[in-house]
Structure formats: C-alpha cells, structure tokens
Enzyme design. Structure first.
Site, PDB file in Angstrom:
ATOM      1  N   HIS A 131       0.824  -1.207   0.000  1.00 48.62           N
ATOM      2  CA  HIS A 131       0.000   0.000   0.000  1.00 48.62           C
ATOM      3  C   HIS A 131       0.860   1.259   0.000  1.00 48.62           C
ATOM      4  O   HIS A 131       2.062   1.225   0.283  1.00 48.62           O
ATOM      5  CB  HIS A 131      -0.949   0.009   1.200  1.00 48.62           C
ATOM      6  CG  HIS A 131      -0.257   0.096   2.527  1.00 48.62           C
ATOM      7  ND1 HIS A 131       0.400  -0.967   3.101  1.00 48.62           N
ATOM      8  CD2 HIS A 131      -0.133   1.127   3.412  1.00 48.62           C
ATOM      9  CE1 HIS A 131       0.900  -0.613   4.261  1.00 48.62           C
ATOM     10  NE2 HIS A 131       0.595   0.668   4.482  1.00 48.62           N
ATOM     11  N   ASP A 133       0.542   5.043   1.876  1.00 46.09           N
ATOM     12  CA  ASP A 133      -0.187   5.578   3.027  1.00 46.09           C
ATOM     13  C   ASP A 133      -1.212   6.642   2.624  1.00 46.09           C
ATOM     14  O   ASP A 133      -0.903   7.580   1.863  1.00 46.09           O
ATOM     15  CB  ASP A 133       0.791   6.184   4.036  1.00 46.09           C
ATOM     16  CG  ASP A 133       1.532   5.127   4.837  1.00 46.09           C
ATOM     17  OD1 ASP A 133       1.014   4.009   4.973  1.00 46.09           O
ATOM     18  OD2 ASP A 133       2.642   5.431   5.330  1.00 46.09           O
ATOM     19  N   HIS A 281       4.801   0.041   0.384  1.00 51.65           N
ATOM     20  CA  HIS A 281       5.476  -0.731   1.424  1.00 51.65           C
ATOM     21  C   HIS A 281       4.558  -1.811   1.977  1.00 51.65           C
ATOM     22  O   HIS A 281       3.338  -1.787   1.789  1.00 51.65           O
ATOM     23  CB  HIS A 281       6.009   0.169   2.542  1.00 51.65           C
ATOM     24  CG  HIS A 281       4.974   1.013   3.210  1.00 51.65           C
ATOM     25  ND1 HIS A 281       4.448   2.151   2.648  1.00 51.65           N
ATOM     26  CD2 HIS A 281       4.361   0.884   4.423  1.00 51.65           C
ATOM     27  CE1 HIS A 281       3.566   2.692   3.470  1.00 51.65           C
ATOM     28  NE2 HIS A 281       3.481   1.936   4.550  1.00 51.65           N
ATOM     29  N   ARG A 296       5.446   6.302  14.159  1.00 47.71           N
ATOM     30  CA  ARG A 296       5.554   6.874  12.815  1.00 47.71           C
ATOM     31  C   ARG A 296       5.112   8.327  12.823  1.00 47.71           C
ATOM     32  O   ARG A 296       4.123   8.675  13.476  1.00 47.71           O
ATOM     33  CB  ARG A 296       4.676   6.085  11.831  1.00 47.71           C
ATOM     34  CG  ARG A 296       4.878   6.505  10.371  1.00 47.71           C
ATOM     35  CD  ARG A 296       3.842   5.868   9.480  1.00 47.71           C
ATOM     36  NE  ARG A 296       2.529   6.520   9.640  1.00 47.71           N
ATOM     37  CZ  ARG A 296       1.398   6.021   9.180  1.00 47.71           C
ATOM     38  NH1 ARG A 296       1.381   4.855   8.562  1.00 47.71           N
ATOM     39  NH2 ARG A 296       0.264   6.670   9.358  1.00 47.71           N
TER      40      ARG A 296
END
Length: 305
Positions: A131, A133, A281, A296
């Site tokens: 995917h 983000d 990723h 993150r």
C-alpha cells in the site's frame, strides 16, 4: 502449459511473461548520481533503499538535512541505525520536510503527530498488504519516518517497492492505457471495517472517495510512478468494471515483483524514512505472537498530478 519462446520470455496461456534484466534505473532520465560527503551511504539494492550512517538525527546539520533530502529522492527509502531519539526528536526530524500529519483514524503516541503501532498477542499486525499511506485523502503524505522501539526476536521486516521502475517496466500498451486515467481511492474497505455505522457515516462524509491519477508525476524529480495500491484503490470509474478490476489486479501484481523491492530488518532505534510518492510498502506480519512496537510521523503532501 508453459512454453519457452526466447531466452527472456515464457508463454503461459495467452500471456507472455518476460524475465531476465529489466533495464531499471535509479534516477530520472538525465540525472546523475553524486557522492555523499556529509555522511556514509551504503546501498541496500542498486535501485531502491540505502543505509545512512555517521549522522545523529537528534541534531543533524542543515547541510546533512539537504543531503538526506537528495538521498531520499535518489533511493526512495533511506535507513538509519542506532539512533536513540525521543518522540520529540522524531517529530522534529520529520518536520524538516514540511507540515506534519495528524492521522484521523490511528492512535497517537505521547507527542501529537506521532502514531504508535503496538502489535502482539492481543493485537496482531495487519499491515501485510502492499500500500501507499493515506491515498484516500486529496493530499496523501509526502513521506513517513518510522522508528522501531521494540522488535520481535525474528521477523517483522518491512519491504518497499520502487514505483518508478514498476511503471517503467510495464508493457508499453499498458503504460499508454493508464497514463492519463484516474482511479478511485477509498478508506472504507480497510479502515471502515469494524467501525460502527454512525462512525462510518461520519468519516465517509469527512473523507469521501477521491480520484487520483493512476500514473503520478513526482513533484520534485518529475519521474512517472505507478500510483494504485491494493489497500485503497477500489476501481477505475471510466472502465467496464470487470476490465477495470482485471487491470488493477495486473498493476497490483507488478508491485510484488522482487526486482523492484528492498527489505529492511529492524532493530531497536532503527529508523526508515520513505518517499510515499515513489514507493509502496509492506510490513511482514510473520512474528505473531511476539511484540513489535513502532512509532511513525508522516509529512503532509500535495495533490497528485
């Protein structure tokens, strides 16, 4: 039945599959690599991924920040090890690249804009799908900085795929077909699962499906990149639904080709910084029931074009 047709292709049914060297490139046409003099850079693969050492992310110089920016554009994802930074340091490092995202659907850590992922026996990892983000917003993130806090004894690696080479290596007829077309991105098939009906309707009103180009032009390098993903891209509105679904399946399969990928093994205080405009990723969820804790910070991006 598979039939060998040349030294580089195999015929499977009506499809010709090519193998062997793919003619990939690290930089856009006409851009030459230059050495990095303010830190040590070690490639992970020839085209995507590099480890950067001899830099302290708690207090990088402006010159080092500019070279990290150049390395990010060249290598698409860069890695740092043995960085004992705090959540505040983490936030401040990411802020060098722009305004930070506050994710509307993920829990924050102790510092605003820091998202915390705690996985273990009671909360297994679910990020094991290729995917990009937050493509369900009008302005998906420029990139993300991910920090390892606690890692399993084995497993839990993250993989990244180079969407510039993924696009370049498509057949010309597919590139011509998708360049200029848009696809719909939507959070509902993923984040919408498990939401209460009231919460789902509220979020759908706030974040309706959005159109993004299937081939994105990188705003800094100018390189064309494949910009559809399995998690959030739902359909191509101006195509027959069956044909559109087949096309999306083909494009999402392109992302899975190992030639376009790099893989990173985490350790505590390891950090990855990736360009969300140039990569996809995948976080391997092979460590259950062990614990994996990450934080993150994402940097706001612009409207894809």
């Amino acid at each position: 039945m598979a039939t060998l047709t040349s030294s580089r292709t195999v015929q499977i049914g009506n499809h010709t599959i090519e193998f062997g060297p793919r003619g990939m490139r690290r930089n856009p046409e006409g851009v030459e690599s230059r050495p990095y003099e303010r830190f040590t850079l070690t490639p992970v693969t020839p085209f995507i991924g590099a480890e950067i050492s001899d830099i302290d992310l708690r207090d990088p110089s402006e010159e080092q920040i500019e070279d990290v920016r150049r390395a990010l554009l060249e290598w698409k994802v860069v890695f740092f090890r043995d960085q004992p930074i705090s959540s505040l340091n983490h936030r401040d490092f990411a802020a060098h690249w722009g305004e930070l995202e506050v994710h509307p659907l993920l829990p924050q850590g102790e510092v605003p804009a820091v998202v915390r992922f705690e996985r273990g026996e009671d909360s297994p990892g679910t990020e094991n799908i290729w995917h990009v983000d937050v493509t369900w917003t009008k302005t998906p993130p420029l990139g993300s900085v991910l920090r390892a806090i606690d890692v399993p004894p084995a497993g839990g690696d993250t993989l990244w795929a180079d969407m510039g080479n993924a696009f370049d290596c498509l057949p010309d007829e597919i590139k011509d077909l998708i360049d200029g077309k848009d696809a719909i991105h939507d959070f509902v098939p993923s984040f919408g699962r498990g939401m209460s009906p009231e919460k789902l309707e509220q979020m759908k009103e706030q974040y309706p499906p959005v159109l993004h180009p299937m081939v994105r032009k990188h705003p800094e390098t100018g390189r064309k990149t494949l910009f559809v993903n399995s998690l959030f891209t739902t359909h191509i509105p101006d195509m027959d639904p069956v044909e559109g679904n087949d096309l999306l399946n083909l494009l999402c399969a392109q992302v899975k080709v190992p030639d376009f990928q790099c893989r990173f093994k985490w350790a505590p205080n390891s950090i990855a910084f990736w360009d969300n405009r140039a990569t996809q990723h995948y976080a391997a969820s092979d460590y259950f029931p062990h614990r994996r804790v990450m934080e993150r910070v994402a940097i706001l991006g612009d409207v894809p074009f």
